[in-house]
Scaffold this motif. Structure first.
Motif, mmCIF file in Angstrom:
data_model
loop_
_atom_site.group_PDB
_atom_site.id
_atom_site.type_symbol
_atom_site.label_atom_id
_atom_site.label_comp_id
_atom_site.label_asym_id
_atom_site.label_seq_id
_atom_site.Cartn_x
_atom_site.Cartn_y
_atom_site.Cartn_z
ATOM 1 N N SER A 79 -15.800 -6.786 0.603
ATOM 2 C CA SER A 79 -15.748 -6.995 -0.839
ATOM 3 C C SER A 79 -15.388 -5.728 -1.613
ATOM 4 O O SER A 79 -15.263 -5.768 -2.835
ATOM 5 C CB SER A 79 -17.099 -7.518 -1.338
ATOM 6 O OG SER A 79 -18.126 -6.584 -1.059
ATOM 7 N N LYS A 80 -15.163 -4.620 -0.907
ATOM 8 C CA LYS A 80 -14.899 -3.364 -1.604
ATOM 9 C C LYS A 80 -13.482 -3.282 -2.160
ATOM 10 O O LYS A 80 -13.224 -2.549 -3.109
ATOM 11 C CB LYS A 80 -15.166 -2.177 -0.681
ATOM 12 C CG LYS A 80 -16.663 -1.939 -0.451
ATOM 13 C CD LYS A 80 -16.923 -0.636 0.285
ATOM 14 C CE LYS A 80 -18.421 -0.399 0.421
ATOM 15 N NZ LYS A 80 -18.720 0.905 1.060
ATOM 16 N N GLU A 81 -12.531 -3.981 -1.531
ATOM 17 C CA GLU A 81 -11.158 -3.987 -2.034
ATOM 18 C C GLU A 81 -10.872 -5.413 -2.515
ATOM 19 O O GLU A 81 -10.780 -6.336 -1.728
ATOM 20 C CB GLU A 81 -10.185 -3.589 -0.913
ATOM 21 C CG GLU A 81 -8.926 -2.857 -1.393
ATOM 22 C CD GLU A 81 -7.985 -3.741 -2.195
ATOM 23 O OE1 GLU A 81 -7.366 -3.241 -3.150
ATOM 24 O OE2 GLU A 81 -7.856 -4.921 -1.860
ATOM 25 N N ALA A 82 -10.760 -5.556 -3.836
ATOM 26 C CA ALA A 82 -10.754 -6.884 -4.464
ATOM 27 C C ALA A 82 -9.651 -7.785 -3.932
ATOM 28 O O ALA A 82 -9.887 -8.959 -3.593
ATOM 29 C CB ALA A 82 -10.642 -6.736 -5.977
ATOM 30 N N GLU A 83 -8.421 -7.291 -3.866
ATOM 31 C CA GLU A 83 -7.308 -8.117 -3.411
ATOM 32 C C GLU A 83 -7.461 -8.492 -1.941
ATOM 33 O O GLU A 83 -7.077 -9.579 -1.516
ATOM 34 C CB GLU A 83 -5.979 -7.378 -3.627
ATOM 35 C CG GLU A 83 -5.574 -7.251 -5.082
ATOM 36 C CD GLU A 83 -5.421 -8.617 -5.746
ATOM 37 O OE1 GLU A 83 -4.794 -9.504 -5.138
ATOM 38 O OE2 GLU A 83 -5.941 -8.795 -6.859
ATOM 39 N N HIS A 84 -8.037 -7.583 -1.176
ATOM 40 C CA HIS A 84 -8.220 -7.818 0.254
ATOM 41 C C HIS A 84 -9.173 -8.988 0.489
ATOM 42 O O HIS A 84 -8.874 -9.909 1.256
ATOM 43 C CB HIS A 84 -8.767 -6.546 0.900
ATOM 44 C CG HIS A 84 -8.686 -6.538 2.387
ATOM 45 N ND1 HIS A 84 -7.487 -6.507 3.074
ATOM 46 C CD2 HIS A 84 -9.661 -6.544 3.342
ATOM 47 C CE1 HIS A 84 -7.722 -6.492 4.373
ATOM 48 N NE2 HIS A 84 -9.026 -6.520 4.555
ATOM 49 N N VAL A 85 -10.323 -8.968 -0.170
ATOM 50 C CA VAL A 85 -11.290 -10.054 0.031
ATOM 51 C C VAL A 85 -10.729 -11.372 -0.503
ATOM 52 O O VAL A 85 -10.940 -12.443 0.083
ATOM 53 C CB VAL A 85 -12.651 -9.726 -0.617
ATOM 54 C CG1 VAL A 85 -12.575 -9.710 -2.130
ATOM 55 C CG2 VAL A 85 -13.715 -10.717 -0.152
ATOM 56 N N LYS A 86 -9.973 -11.294 -1.586
ATOM 57 C CA LYS A 86 -9.363 -12.502 -2.155
ATOM 58 C C LYS A 86 -8.397 -13.125 -1.159
ATOM 59 O O LYS A 86 -8.309 -14.354 -1.020
ATOM 60 C CB LYS A 86 -8.650 -12.138 -3.451
ATOM 61 C CG LYS A 86 -7.986 -13.302 -4.162
ATOM 62 C CD LYS A 86 -7.302 -12.810 -5.432
ATOM 63 C CE LYS A 86 -6.544 -13.934 -6.129
ATOM 64 N NZ LYS A 86 -5.836 -13.437 -7.338
ATOM 65 N N GLY A 87 -7.673 -12.286 -0.426
ATOM 66 C CA GLY A 87 -6.679 -12.778 0.509
ATOM 67 C C GLY A 87 -7.255 -13.373 1.776
ATOM 68 O O GLY A 87 -6.651 -14.259 2.381
ATOM 69 N N PHE A 88 -8.429 -12.880 2.207
ATOM 70 C CA PHE A 88 -8.951 -13.301 3.507
ATOM 71 C C PHE A 88 -10.242 -14.120 3.450
ATOM 72 O O PHE A 88 -10.683 -14.639 4.477
ATOM 73 C CB PHE A 88 -9.188 -12.063 4.391
ATOM 74 C CG PHE A 88 -7.927 -11.470 4.934
ATOM 75 C CD1 PHE A 88 -7.250 -12.076 5.988
ATOM 76 C CD2 PHE A 88 -7.385 -10.323 4.375
ATOM 77 C CE1 PHE A 88 -6.080 -11.543 6.487
ATOM 78 C CE2 PHE A 88 -6.203 -9.776 4.868
ATOM 79 C CZ PHE A 88 -5.551 -10.392 5.921
ATOM 80 N N ALA A 221 -2.637 -8.775 1.517
ATOM 81 C CA ALA A 221 -3.703 -8.595 0.529
ATOM 82 C C ALA A 221 -4.175 -7.148 0.475
ATOM 83 O O ALA A 221 -4.721 -6.621 1.435
ATOM 84 C CB ALA A 221 -4.880 -9.506 0.870
ATOM 85 N N GLY A 222 -3.933 -6.491 -0.666
ATOM 86 C CA GLY A 222 -4.335 -5.100 -0.828
ATOM 87 C C GLY A 222 -3.198 -4.113 -0.694
ATOM 88 O O GLY A 222 -3.388 -2.910 -0.878
ATOM 89 N N ALA A 223 -1.986 -4.585 -0.392
ATOM 90 C CA ALA A 223 -0.836 -3.699 -0.213
ATOM 91 C C ALA A 223 -0.064 -3.534 -1.516
ATOM 92 O O ALA A 223 -0.080 -4.404 -2.391
ATOM 93 C CB ALA A 223 0.087 -4.244 0.868
ATOM 94 N N LEU A 224 0.645 -2.394 -1.641
ATOM 95 C CA LEU A 224 1.565 -2.193 -2.750
ATOM 96 C C LEU A 224 2.952 -2.705 -2.392
ATOM 97 O O LEU A 224 3.698 -3.146 -3.259
ATOM 98 C CB LEU A 224 1.638 -0.705 -3.110
ATOM 99 C CG LEU A 224 0.335 -0.046 -3.586
ATOM 100 C CD1 LEU A 224 0.605 1.378 -4.036
ATOM 101 C CD2 LEU A 224 -0.313 -0.848 -4.710
ATOM 102 N N ASP A 225 3.295 -2.618 -1.107
ATOM 103 C CA ASP A 225 4.541 -3.173 -0.607
ATOM 104 C C ASP A 225 4.323 -3.664 0.817
ATOM 105 O O ASP A 225 3.608 -3.017 1.592
ATOM 106 C CB ASP A 225 5.671 -2.132 -0.587
ATOM 107 C CG ASP A 225 6.472 -2.107 -1.887
ATOM 108 O OD1 ASP A 225 6.772 -3.203 -2.410
ATOM 109 O OD2 ASP A 225 6.774 -1.003 -2.372
ATOM 110 N N THR A 226 4.927 -4.800 1.146
ATOM 111 C CA THR A 226 4.924 -5.312 2.515
ATOM 112 C C THR A 226 6.360 -5.460 2.981
ATOM 113 O O THR A 226 7.163 -6.150 2.348
ATOM 114 C CB THR A 226 4.190 -6.669 2.610
ATOM 115 O OG1 THR A 226 2.790 -6.461 2.449
ATOM 116 C CG2 THR A 226 4.441 -7.330 3.960
ATOM 117 N N TYR A 227 6.677 -4.780 4.079
ATOM 118 C CA TYR A 227 7.989 -4.880 4.703
ATOM 119 C C TYR A 227 7.903 -5.864 5.866
ATOM 120 O O TYR A 227 6.880 -5.933 6.552
ATOM 121 C CB TYR A 227 8.458 -3.518 5.192
ATOM 122 C CG TYR A 227 8.473 -2.467 4.100
ATOM 123 C CD1 TYR A 227 9.478 -2.463 3.132
ATOM 124 C CD2 TYR A 227 7.487 -1.490 4.022
ATOM 125 C CE1 TYR A 227 9.497 -1.515 2.115
ATOM 126 C CE2 TYR A 227 7.494 -0.527 3.014
ATOM 127 C CZ TYR A 227 8.494 -0.549 2.065
ATOM 128 O OH TYR A 227 8.503 0.390 1.065
#
Length: 493
Positions: A79-88, A221-227
């Motif tokens: 839960s510490k990285e908001a976008e990360h927890v939202k994604g998973f 989730a949590g990235a600025l860019d995904t390649y």
């Protein structure tokens, strides 16, 4: 075997069932008692081991080292990285207790309510959180950077719809996690690893891929860019085959990973993560295989050459074996994996069909007449062409043929892919044609609203902004708004 082969669904009849049939009938994998999980059988795992070995070697050439981090992650970390927890969050499996006990009647086991964990644990869906919590103790100064770690492991994502290799609740993968002193270093690392993946896909898997960057909606989730590298299957659908993420400082800030830079000032670390999984097995199957079974590129085939003697009696069997043994030894010394199948519990026709089904690239057959004439039959799996040739120089011929098969599989797949990439500027036309598969180069206005409408209307998604196409401005076919570039849109697995 002939009867079993008739039961292999044809691609044109039901592509999805054809794929499932291949996975099972070629002994790659089977379903497990746990829903959404699979047993990878020895033949399938041998292919994964070859993939793993080559990728591991290429990672280490860039300075990456292997490590291992815990499978269980405290729920609070996620839960510490908001976008990360939202994604998973929707895919997480949660451990709540650490002990079972016998039921009162003694006929079963139940969870011991007294063994409830103080904090619930998550079975890793990915490891950014546990790794960045660990990195906090490793990083203090710019002299500690970069840190470049990779781990080979399993992860758990509670999928609702599963398919062997392509999407399973538990799967094998590697995940690289690197820490850098500057933004430029981290961005370069993310792109370097994407190129490693692309080179592996094309040179080892013989699978052509398009490299590009994901839209904001499709990012990790949590990235600025995904390649990403995107491959086209034989039904025209896309398969995301590897991703590399520029994470910026998001995870460093979430886990307070700071360092003193060269100016002796505190700064947050810059991060990347990148991974490929057993999904690559699915790509390998779907790009090359045919209605007769698997077609494997020689570099990844567990058995590259199978030799089947046809004999009458032990004396002829020994004579053929003696003739072939020096050839087998020489091939093995050259690093060619060879199987000499002189078993007498299966007919030659059964063996031929079985090895064809399993995608062995080259088959050699020697019978009594070949022994007399100093000849041998050679067949290539990719085209099913066979011919009788002189036994002299057979090792060199096989070596050349393996290289030719590897090259031919790539060229064939690339020709198919390129023939199914279309520029499209008309939305009605797009909606009709995308049903039949293919990669569509379309202008996009860059908005999430347009992206969502395309997905809702067609089930197709923006796969990436491709690197290999010259970008020109235009008009979005959906919204009519200005567009800075074309994107690849396709239905996908």
């Amino acid at each position: 075997m002939a009867k079993e082969l008739k039961q292999l669904t044809k691609r044109a009849e039901n592509y999805s069932q054809w794929y499932n049939d291949l996975v099972v009938k070629t002994d790659l994998a089977e379903q497990s008692p746990v829903r959404g999980c699979m047993v990878i059988k020895p033949y399938g795992y041998a292919i994964w081991e070859k993939m793993q070995a080559e990728l591991d070697k290429e990672f280490k050439k860039t300075g990456v080292q292997n490590a291992y981090f815990p499978m269980l992650i405290p729920k609070s970390f996620l839960s510490k990285e908001a976008e990360h927890v939202k994604g998973f969050a929707k895919e997480c499996a949660v451990v709540t207790h650490y002990r079972l006990k016998a039921s009162e009647d003694g006929n079963s086991v139940v969870v011991d309510p007294a063994a409830k964990l103080d904090e619930e644990l998550i079975i890793r869906p990915t490891s950014e959180t546990i790794i960045w919590n660990t990195y906090r103790g490793w990083i203090h100064s710019w002299r500690d950077l970069p840190i470049m770690c990779n781990q080979w492991c399993n992860v758990m994502r509670w999928e609702m719809r599963t398919r062997p290799f392509l999407r399973t609740s538990e799967f094998l993968w590697q995940e690289g996690h690197t820490a850098h002193a500057t933004k430029e270093e981290a961005e370069q690392e993310a792109q370097t690893m994407l190129k490693v993946y692309a080179d592996f896909a094309e040179k080892w898997m013989a699978v052509p891929v398009l490299q590009g960057v994901k839209s904001e909606t499709e990012r990790f989730a949590g990235a600025l860019d995904t390649y990403t590298i995107e491959a086209m299957m034989q039904d025209g659908k896309a398969l995301q085959s590897g991703t590399s993420h520029f994470l910026g400082q998001n995870f460093a800030k979430s886990f307070d990973v700071q360092f003193l830079n060269k100016e002796n000032k505190p700064d947050y670390v810059w991060a990347t993560s990148w991974g490929v999984s057993t999904r690559l097995m699915g790509a390998l199957i779907m790009v090359h295989s045919d209605d007769n079974g698997l077609v494997l590129p020689p570099k990844l085939a567990p058995i590259q050459v199978v030799i089947v003697p046809i004999y009458k009696g032990d004396e002829q069997r020994k004579a053929i074996s003696d003739k072939l043994q020096p050839v087998i030894t020489k091939m093995q010394e050259l690093g060619i994996s060879v199987k000499f199948d002189d078993s007498d519990n299966k007919r030659p026709g059964f063996k031929f069909a079985d090895y064809e089904l399993k995608g062995v690239p080259v088959r050699l057959v020697m019978g009594g007449r070949d022994l007399e004439n100093n000849t041998i039959e050679i067949m290539r799996r990719d085209t099913l062409e066979k011919e009788n040739v002189s036994f002299d120089g057979i090792v060199e011929r096989v070596q050349t043929l393996l290289d030719d098969i590897q090259r031919n599989l790539f060229e064939k797949a690339r020709a198919y892919r390129d023939a199914h990439i279309f520029e499209c500027d008309n939305y009605d036309e797009f909606k009709e044609r995308v049903k039949d598969g293919g990669f569509f180069l379309c202008h996009w206005d860059g908005t999430a609203e347009t992206e969502a409408k395309i997905k809702e209307d067609t089930q197709a998604t923006i796969r990436c902004v491709p690197f290999d196409y010259e970008q020109t401005e235009g008009i979005d076919m959906v919204s009519g708004k200005p567009s800075k570039h074309r994107v690849i849109i396709a239905r996908s697995y």
